[in-house]
Design a protein around this motif. Structure first.
Motif, PDB file in Angstrom:
ATOM      1  N   TRP A   1       0.983  -1.249   0.029  1.00  0.00           N
ATOM      2  CA  TRP A   1      -0.261  -0.066   0.000  1.00  0.00           C
ATOM      3  C   TRP A   1       0.804   1.201  -0.161  1.00  0.00           C
ATOM      4  O   TRP A   1       1.902   1.325   0.684  1.00  0.00           O
ATOM      5  CB  TRP A   1      -0.958   0.108   1.157  1.00  0.00           C
TER       6      TRP A   1
ATOM      7  N   THR B   1      -1.147   7.455   0.849  1.00  0.00           N
ATOM      8  CA  THR B   1      -2.533   7.574   0.466  1.00  0.00           C
ATOM      9  C   THR B   1      -3.296   6.212   0.634  1.00  0.00           C
ATOM     10  O   THR B   1      -4.496   6.158   0.532  1.00  0.00           O
ATOM     11  CB  THR B   1      -2.684   7.674  -1.231  1.00  0.00           C
TER      12      THR B   1
ATOM     13  N   GLU C   1      -3.177   3.564  -1.317  1.00  0.00           N
ATOM     14  CA  GLU C   1      -3.654   3.153  -2.612  1.00  0.00           C
ATOM     15  C   GLU C   1      -3.072   1.576  -2.683  1.00  0.00           C
ATOM     16  O   GLU C   1      -1.684   1.687  -2.206  1.00  0.00           O
ATOM     17  CB  GLU C   1      -3.073   3.976  -3.688  1.00  0.00           C
TER      18      GLU C   1
ATOM     19  N   ARG D   1      -5.472  -5.058  -7.153  1.00  0.00           N
ATOM     20  CA  ARG D   1      -6.229  -4.418  -8.007  1.00  0.00           C
ATOM     21  C   ARG D   1      -6.939  -5.237  -9.223  1.00  0.00           C
ATOM     22  O   ARG D   1      -7.895  -4.689  -9.730  1.00  0.00           O
ATOM     23  CB  ARG D   1      -5.159  -3.332  -8.821  1.00  0.00           C
TER      24      ARG D   1
END
Lengths: 235, 235
Positions: free
Chosen positions: B202, B206, B208, B214
């Motif tokens: 990650w 953020t 993300e 994904r």
């Protein structure tokens, strides 16, 4: 000791408060469930057998140095026990592969292990009581290492003791599930029950199943198996 | 070193024999699978990123004292490795709850553990790679205690090392899966790969996701995540 209001009703037992906050009364029912509650039924006389058998084992285990929640048998279905906070863990000891172990790992039922195995499941009906390991137990703060060390030690000792005791009655102890709790003063004690609901018992000669698997697997003569186990232990 | 016939084709890699029985060539593919093979796809350029990243980490880990199967990078998708017999175990270290852990125990994704957890799964596609504990591993004779002790020690060391290395690139190491094998002389070594296919990465700021989640969760920009991880590590 006065029996007060019902505190909790489980699948196979009701638990009542008493006028002593450190004592509870457990009442054994004839209700049976399997597969996380998906299968339901009644096994006539089961509560009486389980109450008597569990108390018998708990008394013997106390004498053998394992602290338990057992205090006193009150009637054929009722027992006075110490109030404990239960660890949300099922503690399972296996001598022979069967049930969920055989299914999970593709190991033939009846495979005898060189050494017993010990596993923990997280007691959580909504999640299906999933298998959990020690590092997960610490991460989720379900028990601390010193508590888990005691639980492991007791579980293996209980296995050795029960295995030997049952062997004398012509019964093979295949596997069993224990639950442990903590009393008000922090003592780790064996709680719940030890019965054909929570153990797999096989006739040592014929391999006949004398436990709740007869109900789970629709093998018939379910009541007879519980009565046979009582006969083997108490004559 | 001559590349001979293909010995095995896995979900993300092909393995070839060489003219040295103690050496194999691994070739990284762009194929991706998830959920025990139920979801399939292609992630363009993944094989190149995973080959480079895995070799990078294996070289660093060797320097840090962890024996690995890595020998030499041969091309952008091919690497020479030691032939090993793989323990049929997935070794999973977690710093933060995510994926199967969150689902199995009802723990919110993102929950940070005080200490990392370590778990083993039995590598068996037909059984769905079930969670397994040490006593089961011994009962099923999948490894012996001295081997498992080394695997545990290496896995925790690898976690500390990777966590620190990735932190310097602005990446949080959430969890990862390792596989270990034994060389002809019985040495336990890290095998398989360390990549966005086998780790959760990650972005430290953020949050993300820069890994195979994904693809698993259809989050889009799957290729971009692999390229971003390469950019963070190699500039």
């Amino acid at each position: 000791m006065k029996k007060l209001d019902m505190m909790y009703e489980g699948k196979a037992k009701k638990v009542y408060r008493t006028d002593d906050p450190e004592r509870l009364i457990v009442e054994y029912k004839d209700d049976a469930t399997a597969f996380n509650g998906e299968k339901r039924g009644t096994i006539s006389g089961k509560g009486v057998v389980n109450n008597r058998m569990s108390n018998h084992f708990m008394r013997l285990l106390e004498e053998a140095g394992i602290p338990t929640h057992y205090v006193q048998e009150l009637s054929d279905r009722e027992t006075l026990v110490k109030a404990v906070s239960i660890f949300p863990l099922e503690v399972i000891v296996r001598n022979i592969a069967a049930g969920s172990f055989s299914k999970r790992y593709g190991v033939k039922e009846g495979t005898v292990f060189k050494k017993p195995t010990l596993e923990f499941c997280y007691k959580n009906d909504a999640l299906g009581d999933p298998l959990i390991n020690e590092s997960h137990i610490y991460a989720m703060e379900l028990a601390v290492p010193s508590e888990l060390a005691l639980i492991r030690e007791y579980a293996y000792k209980i296995n050795s003791f029960l295995k030997a005791t049952l062997q004398q009655c012509g019964i093979t102890l295949v596997d069993f599930k224990l639950e442990f709790g903590k009393t008000a003063d922090g003592t780790v004690v064996l709680a719940d029950e030890i019965s054909p609901d929570t153990c797999r018992f096989w006739d040592a000669k014929t391999g006949e199943k004398l436990d709740k698997d007869r109900f789970r697997q629709d093998l018939g003569n379910v009541e007879g198996a519980y009565q046979e186990m009582a006969r083997r232990l108490f004559g």
